[in-house]
Motif scaffolding. Structure first.
Motif, short mmCIF file in Angstrom:
data_model
loop_
_atom_site.label_atom_id
_atom_site.label_comp_id
_atom_site.label_asym_id
_atom_site.label_seq_id
_atom_site.Cartn_x
_atom_site.Cartn_y
_atom_site.Cartn_z
N HIS A 147 1.89 14.22 -11.25
CA HIS A 147 0.82 14.58 -10.30
C HIS A 147 1.38 14.56 -8.89
O HIS A 147 2.40 13.93 -8.63
CB HIS A 147 -0.34 13.57 -10.41
N GLY A 148 0.70 15.25 -8.00
CA GLY A 148 1.05 15.19 -6.59
C GLY A 148 2.33 15.94 -6.23
O GLY A 148 2.90 16.67 -7.04
N LEU A 149 2.78 15.72 -5.00
CA LEU A 149 3.97 16.39 -4.47
C LEU A 149 5.02 15.33 -4.15
O LEU A 149 4.67 14.19 -3.84
CB LEU A 149 3.61 17.15 -3.19
N TYR A 150 6.28 15.72 -4.19
CA TYR A 150 7.37 14.75 -4.00
C TYR A 150 8.32 15.21 -2.89
O TYR A 150 8.28 16.36 -2.47
CB TYR A 150 8.13 14.55 -5.33
N HIS A 151 9.15 14.24 -2.50
CA HIS A 151 10.21 14.49 -1.51
C HIS A 151 9.67 14.94 -0.15
O HIS A 151 10.30 15.73 0.55
CB HIS A 151 11.25 15.49 -2.05
N SER A 152 8.48 14.44 0.18
CA SER A 152 7.93 14.70 1.52
C SER A 152 8.43 13.61 2.45
O SER A 152 8.85 12.54 2.00
CB SER A 152 6.42 14.68 1.50
N GLU A 153 8.34 13.88 3.73
CA GLU A 153 8.77 12.91 4.74
C GLU A 153 7.68 11.82 4.86
O GLU A 153 6.53 12.12 5.14
CB GLU A 153 8.94 13.67 6.07
N ILE A 154 8.05 10.57 4.61
CA ILE A 154 7.10 9.45 4.78
C ILE A 154 7.66 8.57 5.90
O ILE A 154 8.81 8.12 5.80
CB ILE A 154 6.97 8.59 3.50
N SER A 155 6.88 8.33 6.92
CA SER A 155 7.39 7.53 8.04
C SER A 155 7.52 6.06 7.63
O SER A 155 6.86 5.61 6.68
CB SER A 155 6.47 7.65 9.26
N VAL A 156 8.35 5.35 8.38
CA VAL A 156 8.52 3.91 8.11
C VAL A 156 7.16 3.21 8.25
O VAL A 156 6.78 2.39 7.41
CB VAL A 156 9.53 3.30 9.11
N GLU A 157 6.39 3.59 9.27
CA GLU A 157 5.08 2.95 9.51
C GLU A 157 4.15 3.20 8.32
O GLU A 157 3.47 2.28 7.86
CB GLU A 157 4.41 3.49 10.79
N ALA A 158 4.13 4.44 7.84
CA ALA A 158 3.24 4.77 6.71
C ALA A 158 3.67 3.99 5.47
O ALA A 158 2.83 3.44 4.74
CB ALA A 158 3.26 6.26 6.44
N ALA A 159 4.99 3.91 5.25
CA ALA A 159 5.48 3.16 4.07
C ALA A 159 5.10 1.69 4.19
O ALA A 159 4.68 1.07 3.20
CB ALA A 159 7.00 3.33 3.96
N ARG A 160 5.22 1.13 5.38
CA ARG A 160 4.89 -0.30 5.57
C ARG A 160 3.40 -0.54 5.33
O ARG A 160 3.00 -1.56 4.78
CB ARG A 160 5.28 -0.76 6.98
N GLU A 161 2.57 0.41 5.73
CA GLU A 161 1.12 0.27 5.49
C GLU A 161 0.83 0.27 3.99
O GLU A 161 0.01 -0.50 3.50
CB GLU A 161 0.35 1.42 6.15
N ILE A 162 1.53 1.16 3.28
CA ILE A 162 1.35 1.22 1.82
C ILE A 162 1.76 -0.12 1.20
O ILE A 162 1.06 -0.69 0.37
CB ILE A 162 2.17 2.39 1.21
N ILE A 163 2.92 -0.63 1.62
CA ILE A 163 3.43 -1.88 1.06
C ILE A 163 2.43 -3.01 1.28
O ILE A 163 2.12 -3.77 0.36
CB ILE A 163 4.81 -2.23 1.68
N ASP A 164 1.91 -3.12 2.49
CA ASP A 164 0.94 -4.19 2.79
C ASP A 164 -0.28 -4.07 1.89
O ASP A 164 -0.76 -5.06 1.33
CB ASP A 164 0.47 -4.12 4.25
N ALA A 165 -0.81 -2.83 1.77
CA ALA A 165 -2.03 -2.63 0.98
C ALA A 165 -1.77 -2.93 -0.50
O ALA A 165 -2.61 -3.56 -1.16
CB ALA A 165 -2.53 -1.20 1.16
N VAL A 166 -0.62 -2.50 -0.99
CA VAL A 166 -0.32 -2.71 -2.42
C VAL A 166 -0.14 -4.20 -2.72
O VAL A 166 -0.70 -4.73 -3.68
CB VAL A 166 0.95 -1.91 -2.82
#
Ligand code: SF4
Ligand code: SF4
Length: 230
Positions: A147-166
Protein backbone atom coordinates in the motif's frame (compact mmCIF):
# COMPACT_ATOMS: atom_id res chain seq x y z
CA UNK A 1 -1.11 -16.59 38.83
CA UNK A 2 2.17 -17.72 37.29
CA UNK A 3 0.84 -17.39 33.74
CA UNK A 4 0.10 -13.71 34.39
CA UNK A 5 3.40 -13.01 36.15
CA UNK A 6 5.32 -14.33 33.14
CA UNK A 7 3.23 -12.16 30.83
CA UNK A 8 3.60 -9.02 32.94
CA UNK A 9 7.38 -9.55 33.00
CA UNK A 10 7.35 -9.91 29.21
CA UNK A 11 5.34 -6.71 28.73
CA UNK A 12 7.48 -4.73 31.15
CA UNK A 13 10.54 -5.95 29.26
CA UNK A 14 8.89 -4.94 25.97
CA UNK A 15 8.18 -1.42 27.29
CA UNK A 16 11.88 -1.03 28.21
CA UNK A 17 12.80 -2.32 24.73
CA UNK A 18 10.59 0.33 23.09
CA UNK A 19 11.97 3.14 25.24
CA UNK A 20 15.53 2.02 24.53
CA UNK A 21 15.01 1.40 20.81
CA UNK A 22 17.44 3.87 19.22
CA UNK A 23 15.63 6.82 17.64
CA UNK A 24 18.48 7.21 15.14
CA UNK A 25 17.94 3.70 13.82
CA UNK A 26 14.16 4.16 13.62
CA UNK A 27 14.63 7.50 11.87
CA UNK A 28 16.97 5.92 9.32
CA UNK A 29 14.38 3.21 8.53
CA UNK A 30 11.52 5.69 8.19
CA UNK A 31 13.52 7.97 5.90
CA UNK A 32 14.95 5.11 3.85
CA UNK A 33 11.51 3.54 3.28
CA UNK A 34 10.04 6.99 2.56
CA UNK A 35 6.45 5.80 2.98
CA UNK A 36 3.65 8.20 2.02
CA UNK A 37 -0.03 7.36 2.40
CA UNK A 38 -1.99 7.62 -0.87
CA UNK A 39 -5.33 7.63 0.96
CA UNK A 40 -6.52 4.38 -0.62
CA UNK A 41 -8.52 3.64 2.55
CA UNK A 42 -7.70 -0.07 2.67
CA UNK A 43 -6.53 0.15 6.30
CA UNK A 44 -10.14 1.07 7.16
CA UNK A 45 -11.41 -2.19 5.69
CA UNK A 46 -11.10 -5.86 6.55
CA UNK A 47 -8.44 -6.20 3.84
CA UNK A 48 -5.87 -4.71 6.25
CA UNK A 49 -7.60 -4.70 9.58
CA UNK A 50 -10.04 -6.94 11.36
CA UNK A 51 -10.50 -4.50 14.20
CA UNK A 52 -9.45 -1.05 15.38
CA UNK A 53 -8.29 -1.35 18.97
CA UNK A 54 -9.03 1.63 21.23
CA UNK A 55 -6.85 2.89 24.02
CA UNK A 56 -8.99 4.12 26.92
CA UNK A 57 -8.45 7.73 25.83
CA UNK A 58 -9.65 6.84 22.31
CA UNK A 59 -12.73 5.07 23.66
CA UNK A 60 -13.63 8.09 25.82
CA UNK A 61 -13.31 10.44 22.84
CA UNK A 62 -15.30 8.17 20.51
CA UNK A 63 -18.11 7.82 23.07
CA UNK A 64 -18.33 11.62 23.17
CA UNK A 65 -18.48 12.13 19.41
CA UNK A 66 -20.29 9.00 18.26
CA UNK A 67 -21.86 7.33 21.30
CA UNK A 68 -21.20 4.03 23.00
CA UNK A 69 -22.91 2.13 20.16
CA UNK A 70 -19.78 2.73 18.03
CA UNK A 71 -17.82 0.45 20.41
CA UNK A 72 -17.63 -3.30 20.95
CA UNK A 73 -15.42 -5.42 23.18
CA UNK A 74 -12.11 -5.92 21.33
CA UNK A 75 -12.07 -9.38 19.76
CA UNK A 76 -9.86 -12.25 20.95
CA UNK A 77 -10.93 -12.29 24.59
CA UNK A 78 -8.02 -13.10 26.86
CA UNK A 79 -9.62 -14.95 29.78
CA UNK A 80 -12.74 -16.87 30.68
CA UNK A 81 -13.55 -17.48 34.33
CA UNK A 82 -14.93 -20.69 35.79
CA UNK A 83 -18.47 -19.22 35.52
CA UNK A 84 -18.08 -18.85 31.75
CA UNK A 85 -17.60 -15.05 31.63
CA UNK A 86 -15.04 -13.57 29.24
CA UNK A 87 -12.54 -10.77 29.88
CA UNK A 88 -10.75 -8.48 27.45
CA UNK A 89 -8.35 -5.54 27.82
CA UNK A 90 -10.37 -2.86 26.03
CA UNK A 91 -12.83 -1.78 23.36
CA UNK A 92 -12.58 -1.75 19.58
CA UNK A 93 -14.61 0.14 17.00
CA UNK A 94 -17.66 -1.61 15.60
CA UNK A 95 -17.39 -2.96 12.08
CA UNK A 96 -19.95 -2.66 9.32
CA UNK A 97 -21.33 -5.82 7.70
CA UNK A 98 -18.50 -6.82 5.37
CA UNK A 99 -15.85 -5.81 7.86
CA UNK A 100 -15.11 -2.14 7.18
CA UNK A 101 -14.71 0.21 10.12
CA UNK A 102 -18.02 1.74 11.21
CA UNK A 103 -16.69 5.22 10.45
CA UNK A 104 -15.54 4.40 6.92
CA UNK A 105 -18.16 5.95 4.65
CA UNK A 106 -17.89 7.03 1.05
CA UNK A 107 -14.15 6.37 1.01
CA UNK A 108 -13.42 8.60 4.00
CA UNK A 109 -13.36 8.60 7.78
CA UNK A 110 -16.46 10.20 9.27
CA UNK A 111 -14.58 11.15 12.44
CA UNK A 112 -11.13 11.83 11.03
CA UNK A 113 -10.14 14.51 13.55
CA UNK A 114 -11.18 12.23 16.43
CA UNK A 115 -9.84 8.99 14.93
CA UNK A 116 -8.12 6.54 17.28
CA UNK A 117 -4.37 6.72 17.92
CA UNK A 118 -3.69 3.50 16.02
CA UNK A 119 -5.19 5.10 12.87
CA UNK A 120 -2.87 8.09 13.30
CA UNK A 121 0.32 6.06 13.39
CA UNK A 122 -0.46 3.25 10.91
CA UNK A 123 1.53 1.77 9.18
CA UNK A 124 4.33 2.63 11.60
CA UNK A 125 4.73 0.37 14.60
CA UNK A 126 7.37 -0.71 17.06
CA UNK A 127 6.88 -4.12 18.53
CA UNK A 128 8.41 -7.54 18.21
CA UNK A 129 6.82 -9.94 15.75
CA UNK A 130 7.63 -13.33 14.30
CA UNK A 131 8.68 -13.34 10.63
CA UNK A 132 7.97 -16.12 8.09
CA UNK A 133 11.03 -18.07 9.30
CA UNK A 134 9.90 -17.86 12.93
CA UNK A 135 12.50 -15.26 13.98
CA UNK A 136 11.22 -12.69 16.43
CA UNK A 137 12.45 -9.19 15.79
CA UNK A 138 11.30 -5.58 15.88
CA UNK A 139 8.79 -4.61 13.22
CA UNK A 140 8.64 -0.95 12.28
CA UNK A 141 6.40 -0.69 9.23
CA UNK A 142 3.32 -2.79 8.47
CA UNK A 143 2.16 -4.12 5.09
CA UNK A 144 5.31 -2.92 3.33
CA UNK A 145 5.00 -2.78 -0.46
CA UNK A 146 1.29 -3.56 -0.28
CA UNK A 147 0.00 0.00 0.00
CA UNK A 148 1.01 3.62 -0.34
CA UNK A 149 4.03 5.19 -2.02
CA UNK A 150 7.71 4.67 -1.22
CA UNK A 151 11.06 6.42 -1.46
CA UNK A 152 9.61 9.87 -0.85
CA UNK A 153 11.58 12.55 0.96
CA UNK A 154 10.76 12.47 4.70
CA UNK A 155 12.26 15.28 6.77
CA UNK A 156 14.12 14.60 10.00
CA UNK A 157 11.42 16.56 11.88
CA UNK A 158 8.60 14.53 10.33
CA UNK A 159 10.42 11.26 11.11
CA UNK A 160 10.97 12.35 14.73
CA UNK A 161 7.26 13.18 15.09
CA UNK A 162 6.37 9.72 13.81
CA UNK A 163 8.83 8.09 16.23
CA UNK A 164 7.39 9.99 19.21
CA UNK A 165 3.81 9.11 18.28
CA UNK A 166 4.61 5.45 17.65
CA UNK A 167 6.55 4.99 20.87
CA UNK A 168 3.80 6.78 22.80
CA UNK A 169 1.13 4.50 21.32
CA UNK A 170 3.01 1.23 21.78
CA UNK A 171 3.84 2.08 25.40
CA UNK A 172 0.24 3.16 26.15
CA UNK A 173 -1.03 -0.11 24.63
CA UNK A 174 1.31 -2.22 26.77
CA UNK A 175 0.49 -0.20 29.90
CA UNK A 176 -3.22 -0.80 29.31
CA UNK A 177 -2.46 -4.48 28.90
CA UNK A 178 -0.40 -4.57 32.08
CA UNK A 179 -3.10 -2.75 34.05
CA UNK A 180 -5.64 -5.27 32.72
CA UNK A 181 -3.52 -8.22 33.84
CA UNK A 182 -3.10 -6.74 37.32
CA UNK A 183 -6.84 -6.10 37.54
CA UNK A 184 -7.67 -9.66 36.44
CA UNK A 185 -5.32 -11.05 39.04
CA UNK A 186 -6.98 -8.98 41.81
CA UNK A 187 -10.49 -9.69 40.55
CA UNK A 188 -9.97 -13.45 40.33
CA UNK A 189 -8.32 -13.57 43.75
CA UNK A 190 -11.00 -11.42 45.39
CA UNK A 191 -13.89 -13.47 43.96
CA UNK A 192 -12.26 -16.92 44.11
CA UNK A 193 -12.28 -17.28 40.31
CA UNK A 194 -9.83 -18.90 37.92
CA UNK A 195 -9.29 -19.03 34.17
CA UNK A 196 -10.95 -22.04 32.52
CA UNK A 197 -9.72 -22.96 29.05
CA UNK A 198 -12.45 -25.59 28.78
CA UNK A 199 -15.22 -23.01 29.38
CA UNK A 200 -13.41 -20.58 27.09
CA UNK A 201 -13.51 -23.07 24.20
CA UNK A 202 -17.09 -24.09 24.92
CA UNK A 203 -18.23 -20.44 25.21
CA UNK A 204 -16.57 -19.58 21.90
CA UNK A 205 -18.30 -22.50 20.17
CA UNK A 206 -21.66 -21.34 21.56
CA UNK A 207 -20.91 -17.73 20.55
CA UNK A 208 -20.16 -18.82 16.98
CA UNK A 209 -23.50 -20.68 16.96
CA UNK A 210 -25.21 -17.36 17.79
CA UNK A 211 -25.60 -17.67 21.56
CA UNK A 212 -25.15 -14.65 23.82
CA UNK A 213 -22.07 -14.39 26.01
CA UNK A 214 -21.01 -11.98 28.75
CA UNK A 215 -17.78 -10.09 28.19
CA UNK A 216 -16.15 -7.93 30.85
CA UNK A 217 -14.27 -5.10 29.17
CA UNK A 218 -11.43 -3.39 31.04
CA UNK A 219 -12.08 0.35 30.71
CA UNK A 220 -10.71 3.17 32.89
CA UNK A 221 -9.54 0.72 35.53
CA UNK A 222 -12.86 -1.14 35.88
CA UNK A 223 -14.68 -4.00 34.20
CA UNK A 224 -17.77 -3.07 32.20
CA UNK A 225 -20.13 -5.95 31.48
CA UNK A 226 -21.25 -6.24 27.86
CA UNK A 227 -23.56 -8.84 26.30
CA UNK A 228 -22.34 -10.08 22.92
CA UNK A 229 -23.85 -12.23 20.21
CA UNK A 230 -23.12 -12.55 16.50
S1 SF4 B 1 -11.58 5.38 12.58
FE1 SF4 B 1 -11.42 6.36 10.61
S2 SF4 B 1 -9.26 6.20 10.05
FE2 SF4 B 1 -9.63 4.71 11.66
S3 SF4 B 1 -10.14 2.78 10.61
FE3 SF4 B 1 -12.05 3.84 11.05
S4 SF4 B 1 -12.51 4.99 9.20
FE4 SF4 B 1 -10.34 4.45 9.13
S1 SF4 C 1 -2.10 3.98 5.31
FE1 SF4 C 1 -1.85 2.60 3.58
S2 SF4 C 1 -3.74 1.37 3.46
FE2 SF4 C 1 -4.13 3.17 4.78
S3 SF4 C 1 -4.98 4.71 3.40
FE3 SF4 C 1 -2.77 5.08 3.49
S4 SF4 C 1 -1.90 3.91 1.80
FE4 SF4 C 1 -3.98 3.15 2.10
Amino acid sequence: MTRNSTKTDEFEHEICGIIDFPDDRFEEIIREVGFVCDCCGRCCTSEFNDHVFLLDEDAERIIEVAGKEALRPAPYYEFCDNLGRFYVMGYALMNKPGGSCIFYTGGRCEHYSDRPEICRIFPYMLHREEDDEGNIDWRQIGGMDRHGLYHSEISVEAAREIIDAVKRYEIAFLRQKLAFLHKIEDHFRKHGLRHSQQLYDRGMREFKRGEEIEVYVFFMGEFIMEKRSI
